[in-house]
Design an enzyme around this catalytic site. Structure first.
Site, PDB file in Angstrom:
ATOM      1  CD  GLU A  40       3.282  17.421 -58.040  1.00 27.16           C
ATOM      2  OE1 GLU A  40       3.781  16.608 -57.242  1.00 27.16           O
ATOM      3  OE2 GLU A  40       3.923  17.979 -58.937  1.00 27.16           O
ATOM      4  CD  GLU A  44       6.617  15.531 -63.686  1.00 24.69           C
ATOM      5  OE1 GLU A  44       7.491  15.569 -62.805  1.00 24.69           O
ATOM      6  OE2 GLU A  44       5.386  15.606 -63.447  1.00 24.69           O
ATOM      7  CG  HIS A  86       8.498  20.275 -54.433  1.00 26.58           C
ATOM      8  ND1 HIS A  86       9.795  20.432 -54.867  1.00 26.58           N
ATOM      9  CD2 HIS A  86       7.986  19.261 -55.174  1.00 26.58           C
ATOM     10  CE1 HIS A  86      10.059  19.553 -55.812  1.00 26.58           C
ATOM     11  NE2 HIS A  86       8.977  18.830 -56.018  1.00 26.58           N
ATOM     12  NE  ARG A  92      11.511  19.091 -61.242  1.00 31.23           N
ATOM     13  CZ  ARG A  92      11.012  18.359 -60.246  1.00 31.23           C
ATOM     14  NH1 ARG A  92       9.700  18.339 -60.023  1.00 31.23           N
ATOM     15  NH2 ARG A  92      11.798  17.622 -59.493  1.00 31.23           N
ATOM     16  CG  HIS A 135       2.093  14.593 -61.444  1.00 37.19           C
ATOM     17  ND1 HIS A 135       3.325  15.157 -61.229  1.00 37.19           N
ATOM     18  CD2 HIS A 135       1.865  13.767 -60.380  1.00 37.19           C
ATOM     19  CE1 HIS A 135       3.828  14.706 -60.101  1.00 37.19           C
ATOM     20  NE2 HIS A 135       2.967  13.852 -59.563  1.00 37.19           N
ATOM     21  CG  ASN A 167       4.732   8.016 -53.966  1.00 39.49           C
ATOM     22  OD1 ASN A 167       5.063   6.948 -53.468  1.00 39.49           O
ATOM     23  ND2 ASN A 167       5.612   8.922 -54.361  1.00 39.49           N
ATOM     24  CG  ASP A 217       7.703  21.220 -58.172  1.00 36.61           C
ATOM     25  OD1 ASP A 217       7.077  21.992 -57.413  1.00 36.61           O
ATOM     26  OD2 ASP A 217       7.388  20.030 -58.345  1.00 36.61           O
ATOM     27  CD1 TRP A 225       4.540  17.159 -48.643  1.00 39.43           C
ATOM     28  CD2 TRP A 225       5.556  17.225 -50.611  1.00 39.43           C
ATOM     29  NE1 TRP A 225       3.617  16.752 -49.580  1.00 39.43           N
ATOM     30  CE2 TRP A 225       4.217  16.797 -50.816  1.00 39.43           C
ATOM     31  CE3 TRP A 225       6.355  17.354 -51.733  1.00 39.43           C
ATOM     32  CZ2 TRP A 225       3.692  16.484 -52.076  1.00 39.43           C
ATOM     33  CZ3 TRP A 225       5.839  17.039 -52.990  1.00 39.43           C
ATOM     34  CH2 TRP A 225       4.512  16.615 -53.135  1.00 39.43           C
ATOM     35  CE1 TYR A 278       9.316  14.698 -51.872  1.00 40.21           C
ATOM     36  CE2 TYR A 278       9.031  16.309 -53.616  1.00 40.21           C
ATOM     37  CZ  TYR A 278       8.682  15.118 -53.026  1.00 40.21           C
ATOM     38  OH  TYR A 278       7.696  14.334 -53.581  1.00 40.21           O
ATOM     39  NE  ARG A 312       3.274  19.943 -62.941  1.00 44.16           N
ATOM     40  CZ  ARG A 312       3.672  18.686 -63.140  1.00 44.16           C
ATOM     41  NH1 ARG A 312       3.263  17.995 -64.180  1.00 44.16           N
ATOM     42  NH2 ARG A 312       4.488  18.108 -62.269  1.00 44.16           N
ATOM     43  CD  GLU A 336       5.128  21.286 -60.692  1.00 41.31           C
ATOM     44  OE1 GLU A 336       4.502  20.309 -60.226  1.00 41.31           O
ATOM     45  OE2 GLU A 336       6.127  21.157 -61.430  1.00 41.31           O
TER      46      GLU A 336
END
Length: 414
Positions: free
Chosen positions: A274, A351, A224, A147, A324, A37, A222, A414, A159, A295, A248
């Site tokens: 992830e 997920e 992040h 989640r 993930h 991504n 999560d 992030w 985010y 993950r 997470e």
């Protein structure tokens, strides 16, 4: 028989995907996912300019040998671009092998260890009423795990929090942003972040969720990577009364030793990985049992072969899978995860972010969802085929993941 061609297809049916197509000398097609991504073209170039020619003429049945050839032979090992490229080759070869055998991939991985796969949904809202509506919608659809992500007072955008969170609406959150008119982005968007406000707000949200939805719904969250180790320990401790399934990415995972501090202060289960791409990224976390769930995604961890090595290593230490499964992993990568999930003994949860209708028109899938559970299906191979004519109608459009800044302007995780 041998590999005849290896071609890279970059398409954007709603979002960008990188797909590898391998064709054998007898015409069998295998598909692999190489989507990274926000950096899709880096992997596409790695495959097209450096790997494709080395595959032609190789025996497609020698999957482990090919994996080691690509991993060790390049000198430059690991890293997300390399491991996503290897993953695409590996998935395509497993897809071919299972198609030749006439069986779904999980049968070649030891057969099914369970009948179906529990998945978790993504519920979010800018405030608690919106979040609660989203949770209720998923519970009504049969989900047993959700989640929980919420807006934070004083921050315009957070985010992982979607603007569409009403019952029955698909969680439609795409973190990689294009320009406002849908054209290619020129630079990442920037978002604000305030860790003290977040730490004050989140426990109260989970208290409300437990009061409204009871003790049986599995709740996940999560962070992040946004917290320092001591901040992560504080949050994990404060969430203990609400019995999370996992917390997470509580702190940046590249500092594996940092998880010792979190573990010392809390019994809240931890998940991470992830952004990892090899078993070595987990070595301390697994051998010291500093996490409870792995993950990673097969797409970013060397494919079925790389992911199976990691999950077998984790199983020795009683650590389970929580692979993930965002929409920036293509349906091919999702299918690879589901076949692994069904076969391994140490499955935890999967997920699940459903892809858009446009994506699913372009990638035809055989996996099915029913009342909070998935199954990869019984079509030979991975069970996913790319419609190349449709793919050509959706050209790549540059998009970027956002950059976070603290309120004083400092760039933050992030």
């Amino acid at each position: 028989m041998s590999i005849s061609t290896a071609d890279v297809i970059v398409t954007s049916p709603g979002r960008n995907f990188v797909t590898l197509k391998i064709v054998t000398s007898d015409g069998i097609v295998g598909w692999g996912d190489a989507t990274l991504n926000g950096r899709e073209l880096a992997v596409a170039s790695y495959l097209r300019d450096h790997l494709a020619s080395t595959l032609v003429g190789r025996d497609e049945d020698r999957i482990e040998d090919t994996w080691q050839y690509l991993y060790r032979g390049a000198y430059w090992r690991r890293g997300p671009v390399t491991m996503a490229a290897i993953a695409a080759v590996d998935m395509a070869l497993w897809d071919i092998k299972a198609k030749k055998a006439g069986v779904p991939l999980y049968q070649l991985l030891g057969g099914a260890s369970r009948d179906k796969l529990r998945v978790y949904a993504h519920a979010s809202g800018g405030d608690y009423p919106a979040l609660a509506r989203a949770i209720r919608g998923y519970v009504d659809e049969g989900y047993t795990a959700v989640r929980i992500q919420t807006g934070v007072p004083g921050l315009q955008r957070v985010y992982g929090v979607s603007d569409t969170a009403d019952p029955g609406e698909r969680y439609d959150y795409e973190p990689a942003h294009r320009a406002a008119d849908g054209s290619a982005a020129s630079r990442p968007e920037e978002e604000d972040w305030d860790t003290p406000a977040y730490l004050r707000h989140v426990p109260a949200i989970f208290e409300k969720v437990r009061e409204e939805f009871g003790p049986e719904l599995r709740l996940l969250h999560d962070s992040h990577h946004r917290m320092s180790p001591i901040e992560a320990a504080k949050l994990a401790k404060s969430l203990e009364p609400y019995d999370l399934f996992w917390l997470e990415d509580a702190t940046p995972g590249e500092d594996q030793d940092a998880f010792r501090l979190v573990r010392q202060h809390s019994t809240t289960p931890l998940a991470t990985g992830e952004v990892f791409n090899s078993v070595y990224d987990y070595q301390t976390l697994i051998t010291e049992r500093l996490i409870d769930y792995v993950r990673s995604a097969p797409t970013h961890t060397g494919g079925v072969t790389g992911m199976k090595k990691l999950l077998d290593f984790a199983a020795v230490y009683g650590i389970r899978s929580g692979l993930h499964g965002p929409t920036d992993v293509s349906p091919i990568g999702m299918a690879a995860a589901l076949h692994l999930d069904l076969a391994i003994h140490n499955f935890g949860i999967q997920e699940y972010m459903p892809h858009s209708e446009l994506t699913l028109e372009t990638f035809r899938t055989s996996y099915t969802f029913d009342r909070g559970f998935l199954h990869p299906g019984d079509n030979p191979g991975l069970g996913v085929e790319l419609d190349e004519q449709l793919a050509q109608r959706h050209p790549y459009t540059r998009a970027y993941l956002p950059v976070n800044r603290l309120l004083d302007g400092t760039v933050h995780d992030w």
